[in-house]
Design an enzyme around this catalytic site. Sequence first.
Site, PDB file in Angstrom:
ATOM      1  CB  SER A   1      -1.864  14.389  17.659  1.00 55.34           C
ATOM      2  OG  SER A   1      -2.994  15.126  18.067  1.00 55.34           O
TER       3      SER A   1
ATOM      4  CE  LYS B   1      -1.549  16.695  20.484  1.00 54.61           C
ATOM      5  NZ  LYS B   1      -2.633  15.855  21.059  1.00 54.61           N
TER       6      LYS B   1
ATOM      7  CE1 TYR C   1      -1.750  20.680  19.271  1.00 56.79           C
ATOM      8  CE2 TYR C   1      -4.005  21.491  19.134  1.00 56.79           C
ATOM      9  CZ  TYR C   1      -3.121  20.438  19.213  1.00 56.79           C
ATOM     10  OH  TYR C   1      -3.589  19.144  19.248  1.00 56.79           O
TER      11      TYR C   1
ATOM     12  CE1 TYR D   1      -3.085  12.019  22.104  1.00 55.20           C
ATOM     13  CE2 TYR D   1      -3.996  10.648  20.356  1.00 55.20           C
ATOM     14  CZ  TYR D   1      -3.366  11.811  20.771  1.00 55.20           C
ATOM     15  OH  TYR D   1      -3.014  12.749  19.862  1.00 55.20           O
TER      16      TYR D   1
END
Length: 654
Positions: A118, A121, A243, A295
């Site tokens: 991640s 991103k 992705y 997050y």
Amino acid sequence: MDATAIDPLPRGTDHRAGTDDQAGTDHQADTDHQGDTDHQADTDHQAIAGTMRRPASPVRAYLQELHARHAGNTDGEVATYIPELGKANPAWFGICIATVDGAIYEAGDTRRPFTVQSISKPLTYGLVLGEMGDAAVRARIGVEPTGDAFNAIALSPRRGTPLNPMVNAGAIAAAGLVRPYDGQSRLDRILAAYGAWAGRPLEVDQAVLDSERATGHRNRAIAHLLRSTGALSDDPDEAVDAYFGQCSVVVDARDLAVIGATLAAGGRNPLTGERVADPSVVRTVLSVMATCGMYDGAGEWLVDVGLPAKSGVSGGVLAVLPGQLGIAVFSPPLDARGNSVRGVAVCRDLAAALDLHLVPARPAGAGPIRTMGNLAGRHSSRTRSVPEATLIAGRADGTLVLELQGALTFLAAEAVSRAVEDRAMPASIVALDLRRVGRIERGADRILAGLAATLARGGGELVIAGDHAPLSTSSPELPPIRRFPDLDAALEWIEDRLLAGDAPAPDASTTLTDHQLLADLDAEAVARLSAYLEMRRWKPGELVMRRGERADELLLLTGGRATASVELPVGGRRRLSTVCAGGVLGELAFLGAERRTADVHADSPLEAWVLTRDAFEALGRDDPGLKATVLENLLGVVVRLARRMTSEVAALAG
């Protein structure tokens, strides 16, 4: 050979714990390599034979201490929902810091390869921002924190778009916005962009990619949901596969730290010098990382650590201190939120110990105004006659000289503007010395341009001294701002303005009888003295005196101008003084029988009466009273020079 951190660092300097590995071999997937053997402390490392041992870097020593402090933490679990990630050794642990000027400090398993997951991103988000612009991307992907887990199947209830690019829904949408181009697939373009951020080519771990594809059903569901709401306009399977590919790119902690330093440097890679992203793109990316990068723990992170950051389920954590450095930590065990346990703890300790929080818990530093005064206490290096100096001092109340320091922000410019407005005696000429200003921000630019307009309406003028880029004066009603390379040149111009019609022409001439050194001598005494003088002339640019030569002559200028200057170690020259007709050259060295300390060149056709040391000694034997008078007058010139130098030093000292 291991470098130290106490000397100026070359671009890309690595500070590892005593290894001699090169980048080309450091990035091999050596799964049997253990950090504790690869990173031996350099206390036993000897420098070249016969030389003194180099001291260890205090930054690296601190990272090693931090590594040792947290290595024993066994909390957390390695991610297993992607089977390949479950093979990671929980003991792997590395810390790396990269600065915006290219220094790299490492401790532990910083060259251990892992997949970026991640942490990819923000990089893909930055790629599409740079290509499409903020408005077009914002129409598809929001920037609001969610409070949900990273893989939540949740969209904006009003628009049906992902809430931010740091959750899976937003990242899949961003990957779908990357367009194949010129024979390159989406993933090819993503790999090229990531390599530019890291400063080296990167590859995909095929085993991890296959594992992602085999288990990524939830992400496929998110992609199809995005297609149904219009957030994705292309094939959702192609977007989610891109992705999966970006998450499977192989990096190490050093790569992540360099990526962080590139973000910290506003998009310019400190190792390669390449402009990877526009500063406006970087600002948006870092802003979203600050509020959404960790997050559902992002709020707690921002309060406790205070740095834009992004985590990945493979155990990586990337944090950025804008303008200064990037921090990377790799440790596979994760907490319940999917963040590396050791990574979070290390970043928290770093931020607290080194005071890296974006919102500092300390009072503001020194104000922007270092010194403030007028031309009664500041002078240019151009020598003025006594009448000229008296006129300048009498008119100095209409001037204001501000020496500024630090960053010239909006608030700093406001303080400068207020200092001008609140002055009891209004200033018609305001000079700003920017020599100690690190940067001028856009808000300050606008305020200072407005100050120039205000002064112009009252018949005054704003003068800028320094080598910064010109201030904005794009509006036609704003006056041009007069700029000079340094304060000395600005002060000379202001002095000329104050003298107006009272100043002699730059190349005016005078007679020996009217020379300031002989002003109190009668014509008969001047005639006697002239027998000991000889007339000399120089062309413009010709060397009059040379630095280092014996001071055997004193020059009484009667026409033209001459400038004394010294060569700077960094190149170029600095003016020490400019002397015009009626002035004296070489008096200090002549009196002390010393060597010249500066070069003197003629600025214009120059003429001067020269008094040699031998002639001066002869004058003392033949006419001791006249010599005493000349010597007394010469000492008066030196005293005035000393007073001027003292006032300038006092002004510089603040």
